[in-house]
Motif scaffolding. Structure first.
Motif, PDB file in Angstrom:
ATOM      1  N   ARG A   2       7.152   2.547  38.121  1.00  0.00           N
ATOM      2  CA  ARG A   2       7.788   1.521  38.948  1.00  0.00           C
ATOM      3  C   ARG A   2       7.526   1.827  40.417  1.00  0.00           C
ATOM      4  O   ARG A   2       7.146   2.939  40.787  1.00  0.00           O
ATOM      5  N   ILE A   4       9.099   2.595  43.929  1.00  0.00           N
ATOM      6  CA  ILE A   4      10.339   3.321  44.195  1.00  0.00           C
ATOM      7  C   ILE A   4      11.134   2.731  45.357  1.00  0.00           C
ATOM      8  O   ILE A   4      12.358   2.661  45.309  1.00  0.00           O
ATOM      9  N   LYS A   9      10.712  -2.635  45.637  1.00  0.00           N
ATOM     10  CA  LYS A   9      11.542  -1.591  45.026  1.00  0.00           C
ATOM     11  C   LYS A   9      12.034  -1.992  43.631  1.00  0.00           C
ATOM     12  O   LYS A   9      12.574  -3.087  43.432  1.00  0.00           O
ATOM     13  N   GLY A  10      11.826  -1.073  42.675  1.00  0.00           N
ATOM     14  CA  GLY A  10      12.312  -1.273  41.314  1.00  0.00           C
ATOM     15  C   GLY A  10      11.387  -2.054  40.408  1.00  0.00           C
ATOM     16  O   GLY A  10      11.582  -2.082  39.189  1.00  0.00           O
ATOM     17  N   ASP A  26       6.501   9.114  38.945  1.00  0.00           N
ATOM     18  CA  ASP A  26       7.393   8.486  39.924  1.00  0.00           C
ATOM     19  C   ASP A  26       8.096   9.525  40.802  1.00  0.00           C
ATOM     20  O   ASP A  26       8.185   9.366  42.018  1.00  0.00           O
ATOM     21  N   GLU A  30       7.826   9.893  44.800  1.00  0.00           N
ATOM     22  CA  GLU A  30       9.023   9.784  45.638  1.00  0.00           C
ATOM     23  C   GLU A  30       9.141  10.979  46.577  1.00  0.00           C
ATOM     24  O   GLU A  30       9.442  10.840  47.768  1.00  0.00           O
ATOM     25  N   GLU A  64       2.610   1.775  46.383  1.00  0.00           N
ATOM     26  CA  GLU A  64       3.867   2.246  46.980  1.00  0.00           C
ATOM     27  C   GLU A  64       3.775   2.190  48.512  1.00  0.00           C
ATOM     28  O   GLU A  64       4.734   1.816  49.190  1.00  0.00           O
TER      29      GLU A  64
END
Length: 196
Positions: A2, A4, A9-10, A26, A30, A64
């Motif tokens: 996903r 982050i 987001k999400g 993930d 992050e 991301e």
């Protein structure tokens, strides 16, 4: 898998079914962004940056970056299955205008002088290197990035390796920090000649 943080987001993104493709977990992703944005060792803002994602796989790192405000991401990946998933992810997030994919070997492409005409900009704020763990030519890659002057003056090189790897890098790369997350080792560096 996903996204982050940021505008996506999400949102789940497609991951590989092929076990030969090793996506960036993930949690590791992050932690990389947490260090880049919040560490007092690096003053880095992801917004409005130009990012080069080498060995990009399914694109989780570069996507991301876009979610967090990067302007452009150039992806380089030679595995056909990974590129197919990357294209699906770009389509899903509707970020085709912010991305460019090169289906090629990283070394061959960067050595090709026309790469500078193809890419959004020959200079990048952030270069992310995530070659297969078995690759042992990482220092050659760093030297090539420096030789081709791909990084902006205040740019960051981030390298993903196996925690047990023991690379020796050119003296032109200043390692700012090394972080371990599970099986992953993340190396953050800057170009020495830019620091003087």
């Amino acid at each position: 898998m996903r996204i982050i943080a940021g505008k996506f987001k999400g949102l789940p993104i497609y991951g590989p079914k092929d076990k030969k493709i090793r996506p960036l977990k993930d949690l590791v992703r992050e932690n990389i962004f947490n260090f880049l944005v919040h560490s007092n060792k690096i003053s880095f803002k992801i917004e409005k940056t130009n990012v080069l994602d080498l060995y990009s796989g399914t694109g989780s790192f570069g996507l991301e970056c876009i979610s967090r405000g990067a302007l452009k991401v150039t992806f380089i990946e030679k595995e056909k299955e990974a590129v197919k998933i990357l294209e699906k992810n770009i389509q899903k997030l509707k970020v085709k205008k912010e991305t460019k994919i090169f289906y090629n070997d990283v070394f061959s492409l960067i050595k090709n002088k026309t790469f500078f005409n193809w890419s959004f900009n020959a200079k990048f704020d952030l270069v992310f290197c995530d070659p297969p763990f078995k690759d042992e030519n990482i220092d050659d890659l760093i030297k090539l990035i420096i030789e081709k002057n791909l990084l902006k003056k205040d740019g960051i090189i981030t390298i993903h390796r196996h925690k047990n790897s023991n690379e020796k890098f050119t003296k032109d790369l200043k390692v700012i920090d090394t972080r371990l997350y599970g099986l992953s080792k993340i190396i953050f560096g800057k170009i020495v000649s830019y620091l003087s």
